[in-house]
Scaffold this motif. Sequence first.
Motif, mmCIF file in Angstrom:
data_model
loop_
_atom_site.group_PDB
_atom_site.id
_atom_site.type_symbol
_atom_site.label_atom_id
_atom_site.label_comp_id
_atom_site.label_asym_id
_atom_site.label_seq_id
_atom_site.Cartn_x
_atom_site.Cartn_y
_atom_site.Cartn_z
ATOM 1 N N GLU A 83 -79.580 -87.522 -75.433
ATOM 2 C CA GLU A 83 -79.158 -88.879 -75.051
ATOM 3 C C GLU A 83 -79.517 -89.902 -76.134
ATOM 4 N N SER A 84 -80.761 -89.825 -76.622
ATOM 5 C CA SER A 84 -81.169 -90.763 -77.684
ATOM 6 C C SER A 84 -80.350 -90.514 -78.941
ATOM 7 N N GLY A 85 -80.099 -89.239 -79.224
ATOM 8 C CA GLY A 85 -79.307 -88.884 -80.408
ATOM 9 C C GLY A 85 -77.911 -89.469 -80.321
ATOM 10 N N GLN A 86 -77.329 -89.354 -79.154
ATOM 11 C CA GLN A 86 -75.971 -89.864 -78.983
ATOM 12 C C GLN A 86 -75.960 -91.387 -79.117
ATOM 13 N N SER A 87 -77.002 -92.036 -78.633
ATOM 14 C CA SER A 87 -76.996 -93.503 -78.740
ATOM 15 C C SER A 87 -77.250 -93.963 -80.185
ATOM 16 N N ILE A 88 -77.994 -93.160 -80.954
ATOM 17 C CA ILE A 88 -78.133 -93.464 -82.390
ATOM 18 C C ILE A 88 -76.784 -93.281 -83.083
ATOM 19 N N LEU A 89 -76.098 -92.222 -82.730
ATOM 20 C CA LEU A 89 -74.774 -91.990 -83.324
ATOM 21 C C LEU A 89 -73.832 -93.143 -82.996
ATOM 22 N N GLN A 90 -73.897 -93.608 -81.755
ATOM 23 C CA GLN A 90 -73.029 -94.715 -81.349
ATOM 24 C C GLN A 90 -73.348 -95.978 -82.145
ATOM 25 N N LEU A 91 -74.643 -96.202 -82.365
ATOM 26 C CA LEU A 91 -75.057 -97.356 -83.172
ATOM 27 C C LEU A 91 -74.486 -97.242 -84.590
ATOM 28 N N LEU A 92 -74.600 -96.055 -85.174
ATOM 29 C CA LEU A 92 -74.072 -95.853 -86.528
ATOM 30 C C LEU A 92 -72.549 -96.040 -86.531
ATOM 31 N N ARG A 93 -71.906 -95.537 -85.497
ATOM 32 C CA ARG A 93 -70.461 -95.670 -85.388
ATOM 33 C C ARG A 93 -70.050 -97.147 -85.323
ATOM 34 N N ASN A 94 -70.794 -97.923 -84.535
ATOM 35 C CA ASN A 94 -70.490 -99.357 -84.423
ATOM 36 C C ASN A 94 -70.650 -100.046 -85.773
ATOM 37 N N LEU A 95 -71.729 -99.706 -86.486
ATOM 38 C CA LEU A 95 -71.955 -100.310 -87.806
ATOM 39 C C LEU A 95 -70.802 -99.963 -88.735
ATOM 40 N N ASN A 96 -70.379 -98.720 -88.652
ATOM 41 C CA ASN A 96 -69.286 -98.250 -89.492
ATOM 42 C C ASN A 96 -67.983 -98.972 -89.154
ATOM 43 N N GLN A 97 -67.680 -99.063 -87.878
ATOM 44 C CA GLN A 97 -66.376 -99.611 -87.492
ATOM 45 C C GLN A 97 -66.344 -101.127 -87.529
ATOM 46 N N GLU A 98 -67.467 -101.762 -87.198
ATOM 47 C CA GLU A 98 -67.432 -103.212 -87.095
ATOM 48 C C GLU A 98 -67.777 -103.906 -88.406
ATOM 49 N N SER A 99 -68.609 -103.264 -89.236
ATOM 50 C CA SER A 99 -68.945 -103.937 -90.495
ATOM 51 C C SER A 99 -68.418 -103.172 -91.696
ATOM 52 N N GLY A 100 -67.767 -102.035 -91.455
ATOM 53 C CA GLY A 100 -67.181 -101.289 -92.575
ATOM 54 C C GLY A 100 -68.206 -100.537 -93.405
ATOM 55 N N LEU A 101 -69.402 -100.354 -92.860
ATOM 56 C CA LEU A 101 -70.435 -99.628 -93.608
ATOM 57 C C LEU A 101 -70.005 -98.167 -93.795
ATOM 58 N N THR A 102 -70.019 -97.702 -95.032
ATOM 59 C CA THR A 102 -69.706 -96.298 -95.314
ATOM 60 C C THR A 102 -70.945 -95.464 -95.015
ATOM 61 N N ILE A 103 -70.754 -94.349 -94.301
ATOM 62 C CA ILE A 103 -71.902 -93.527 -93.903
ATOM 63 C C ILE A 103 -71.659 -92.077 -94.297
ATOM 64 N N VAL A 104 -72.666 -91.469 -94.909
ATOM 65 C CA VAL A 104 -72.657 -90.022 -95.136
ATOM 66 C C VAL A 104 -73.847 -89.465 -94.370
ATOM 67 N N MET A 105 -73.562 -88.551 -93.449
ATOM 68 C CA MET A 105 -74.613 -88.084 -92.549
ATOM 69 C C MET A 105 -74.714 -86.561 -92.557
ATOM 70 N N VAL A 106 -75.913 -86.077 -92.825
ATOM 71 C CA VAL A 106 -76.192 -84.650 -92.684
ATOM 72 C C VAL A 106 -76.576 -84.389 -91.236
ATOM 73 N N THR A 107 -75.973 -83.374 -90.655
ATOM 74 C CA THR A 107 -76.347 -83.025 -89.284
ATOM 75 C C THR A 107 -76.085 -81.546 -89.060
ATOM 76 N N ALA B 219 -77.724 -90.646 -94.343
ATOM 77 C CA ALA B 219 -78.545 -90.306 -93.181
ATOM 78 C C ALA B 219 -78.790 -88.797 -93.171
ATOM 79 N N ASP B 220 -80.054 -88.401 -93.222
ATOM 80 C CA ASP B 220 -80.395 -86.972 -93.245
ATOM 81 C C ASP B 220 -80.900 -86.551 -91.872
ATOM 82 N N GLU B 221 -80.066 -85.894 -91.113
ATOM 83 C CA GLU B 221 -80.391 -85.436 -89.755
ATOM 84 C C GLU B 221 -81.000 -86.555 -88.911
ATOM 85 N N PRO B 222 -80.309 -87.690 -88.790
ATOM 86 C CA PRO B 222 -80.911 -88.841 -88.105
ATOM 87 C C PRO B 222 -81.164 -88.605 -86.620
ATOM 88 N N THR B 223 -80.497 -87.603 -86.054
ATOM 89 C CA THR B 223 -80.700 -87.331 -84.623
ATOM 90 C C THR B 223 -81.484 -86.031 -84.425
#
Length: 279
Positions: A231-255, A221-225
């Motif tokens: 507020e929208s940025g934080q909710s995108i981050l939360q979505l990514l966090r859920n994907l990471n924690q619930e499905s084990g998706l590995t994420i590398v994010m530039v921010t 993810a390149d500067e996804p927020t």
Amino acid sequence: MNSSTPAKSLAKPISTAGKQLRVVRPEADNESGHSEQTHSTAPQSFSRESMVHARAVTKSYRRHKTSVAVLKGVDFSAEQGKMTAIVGQSGSGKSTLLHLLGTLDRPDSGEIHFANQRIDNLPARKRDAFRNHQLGMIFQFYHLLPELTLLENVIAPAMIGQSILSYFRNRSSIMKRAKELAELVGLSHRLHHKPSQLSGGEMQRTAIARALITDPKLLLADEPTGNLDQESGQSILQLLRNLNQESGLTIVMVTHDENIAMQCDALVRLKGGKVERLK
Ligand code: ADP
Ligand code: MG
């Protein structure tokens, strides 16, 4: 490909908000190389838990007649199942590094490994197949196709590398999966909207659903927020966090948002062409 093979259900479900979403991947053409395993050439220092690993990577760009060194021997590793943030000043080479990890460009020297496979020197066709099957990518400006609806944008990567025949054979499972993903990102009520009819946060959610349609192991993810209000940025981050924690998706994010970076499991900074680990 074996024309009688139906769409494949992968064992690992993505669970979300109390329900399980089964990952369905349309059968790939054999020629896509998905099932091909390059024999392991992992260096000794490669950690078993590393999902992606860059070693001594350098990259320069030519500008006019001079060469500008952007990465000067970068060592970087992102652990499987973790969310890793890359921070650094504008122009420090964050996108350059992410592009190299995503095989969109090649290092001048050094190596990049994904799991136990060296990926920086793959021939073009294998590299494209690798990227299409193992990686999802999202960007600051979403890069949605403006003429397509949300649903059409989401299914687009699943059509790449398939013959028209195999696409039509797998169409219903792809559609089903795209709708599940739209629901996962909270946009099932927007399926037939075009990007111009969506907010920035909704466009990024669409881009996330699109990135997940091929069931990637790693999301880059390149500067996804970067283009969103807080507020929208934080909710995108939360979505990514859920994907990471619930499905084990590995994420590398530039921010460059420190608040967001601090919420990740690991944090590195690019400075002077090198990576330093902060967390
Ligand atoms: P960041 O994402 O940290 O802002 P980038 O990786 O985009 O930084 O860019 C790092 C440096 O490399 C910048 O000075 C940028 O101008 C330069 N650069 C990036 N891509 C190219 C390119 N394709 N050609 C020439 N210079 C480039
Ligand atoms: Mg950048």
